[in-house]
Design a protein around this motif. Structure first.
Motif, PDB file in Angstrom:
ATOM      1  N   ARG A 150      32.493  47.092  37.548  1.00 34.58           N
ATOM      2  CA  ARG A 150      32.060  45.993  38.291  1.00 34.58           C
ATOM      3  C   ARG A 150      33.069  44.866  38.429  1.00 34.58           C
ATOM      4  O   ARG A 150      33.165  44.179  39.497  1.00 34.58           O
ATOM      5  CB  ARG A 150      30.564  45.634  38.023  1.00 34.58           C
ATOM      6  N   ASP A 151      33.360  44.345  37.342  1.00 34.70           N
ATOM      7  CA  ASP A 151      34.132  43.178  37.129  1.00 34.70           C
ATOM      8  C   ASP A 151      35.597  43.105  37.690  1.00 34.70           C
ATOM      9  O   ASP A 151      36.042  42.195  38.123  1.00 34.70           O
ATOM     10  CB  ASP A 151      34.164  42.620  35.557  1.00 34.70           C
ATOM     11  N   GLU A 203      30.377  50.513  33.099  1.00 32.89           N
ATOM     12  CA  GLU A 203      29.882  50.203  34.409  1.00 32.89           C
ATOM     13  C   GLU A 203      30.403  48.511  34.601  1.00 32.89           C
ATOM     14  O   GLU A 203      30.678  48.227  35.855  1.00 32.89           O
ATOM     15  CB  GLU A 203      28.264  50.379  34.238  1.00 32.89           C
ATOM     16  N   HIS A 204      30.037  47.742  33.530  1.00 38.13           N
ATOM     17  CA  HIS A 204      30.490  46.602  33.640  1.00 38.13           C
ATOM     18  C   HIS A 204      32.162  46.186  33.826  1.00 38.13           C
ATOM     19  O   HIS A 204      32.461  45.344  34.821  1.00 38.13           O
ATOM     20  CB  HIS A 204      30.167  45.536  32.338  1.00 38.13           C
ATOM     21  N   GLN A 217      27.199  51.309  29.373  1.00 39.51           N
ATOM     22  CA  GLN A 217      26.878  50.084  30.074  1.00 39.51           C
ATOM     23  C   GLN A 217      28.236  49.046  30.144  1.00 39.51           C
ATOM     24  O   GLN A 217      28.574  48.537  31.124  1.00 39.51           O
ATOM     25  CB  GLN A 217      25.891  49.145  29.459  1.00 39.51           C
ATOM     26  N   GLY A 218      29.127  49.359  29.026  1.00 40.49           N
ATOM     27  CA  GLY A 218      30.346  48.426  29.047  1.00 40.49           C
ATOM     28  C   GLY A 218      31.309  49.050  30.313  1.00 40.49           C
ATOM     29  O   GLY A 218      31.954  48.212  30.874  1.00 40.49           O
TER      30      GLY A 218
END
Length: 302
Positions: free
Chosen positions: A269-270, A265-266, A262-263
């Motif tokens: 994205r960011d 992926e974020h 998840q980290g």
């Protein structure tokens, strides 16, 4: 796109161009976080692909050569029992068949792959199994014979600069053929695991860009969290490399300083949001401001 430092000529790495005006190149470092397990390596490749990374990176050693002499017989507690540090290194090292398997899996996932060779035979090995580029680990910056062997391949080289002085980096760049090869990318890095924020020294991105004009400058991070890597992008880093893992509590030296799925992926994205938000620096009135301007501004210029 990101803040321009000096114009960096794009470097072709596999299917992508890395440099000014190109999307930030996100490299998921698997390293040795596969713990010698091909299926775990494949799962990490899938995590990188799902997050939107462009490449995955491994490490390649000839254990007998790359293990410091004073460390070879040191006992190491491992999931496979107590063994010497040299035997542990042998246990987690992928051979030809394993590399061909993970290379095929990365290709099918749409990712480029490469590795950090820690010795000269590993350079020849990675050439044989088809790495699209080579990465110089921070620990190898002063291994000039290794760097010359990498330069002789003609492949792109990504140079990490952790635990190095500018003079050492100068010598490394010279051994790799200098700034005009069109095949060099340099990553600012601090080799603390995990890295505390006060050791990030992100302004070094500018220092490296000024010192090595035309060379794309990126960032290799070993911190917890995402903020420092995202700040590096805002400061102009054209590539970001982070270690990845399925679970930071897994056994192994790099898991605790790695990003979980998840980290990662974020992070990607960011990074893409920051790229879009940086703009071109030209001050203008945007369409979304027209209605508030008509409603709120009391004095209008003719």
């Amino acid at each position: 796109m990101t803040m321009t430092l000096t114009h960096a000529r794009p470097v072709a790495i596999g299917r992508h161009l890395v440099g000014t005006g190109r999307p930030v190149h996100v490299i998921a470092e698997i390293g040795l976080n596969h713990n010698g397990d091909v299926e775990l390596a494949k799962r990490l490749i899938d995590v990188a692909a799902a997050a939107g990374c462009q490449a995955v990176k491994f490490q390649k050693r000839t254990p007998e050569l790359a293990t410091p002499e004073h460390m070879k017989d040191v006992p190491r507690e491992t999931p496979w029992g107590t063994m010497s540090y040299l035997d542990y290194r042998r246990r987690v090292e992928f051979g030809r068949d394993e590399y061909l398997e993970v290379a095929r899996h990365a290709d099918l996932a749409g990712l480029d792959w490469f590795a950090s060779p820690w010795d000269e035979p590993s350079v020849a090995f990675l050439e044989e199994v088809g790495a699209v580029a080579h990465k110089v680990a921070s620990a190898s910056v002063t291994d000039l014979p290794l760097l010359r062997a990498l330069a002789e391949t003609g492949k792109p080289v990504i140079l990490s600069t952790g635990m190095s002085t500018l003079a050492e980096i100068d010598d490394a760049v010279a051994a790799l053929g200098g700034v005009d090869t069109g095949r060099l990318v340099i990553l600012h890095a601090t080799s603390s695991y995990p890295m505390p924020p006060e050791e990030a020294n992100l302004r070094t991105i500018r220092t490296l860009a000024d010192r090595y004009p035309g060379v794309p400058i990126g960032y290799s991070g070993h911190e917890k969290g995402l903020q420092i890597s995202l700040a590096a992008v805002a400061l102009g880093a054209v590539a970001v490399e982070r270690h990845i893992t399925l679970d930071r509590t897994m056994w192994g030296s790099d898991h605790s300083a790695s990003l979980e799925p998840q980290g990662l992926e974020h992070l990607v994205r960011d990074i893409r949001i920051i790229e879009e938000a940086m703009g071109d620096g030209v001050k203008r009135v945007f369409p979304g401001e027209l209605a508030p301007k008509a409603k709120l501004r009391r004095v209008l210029q003719p």
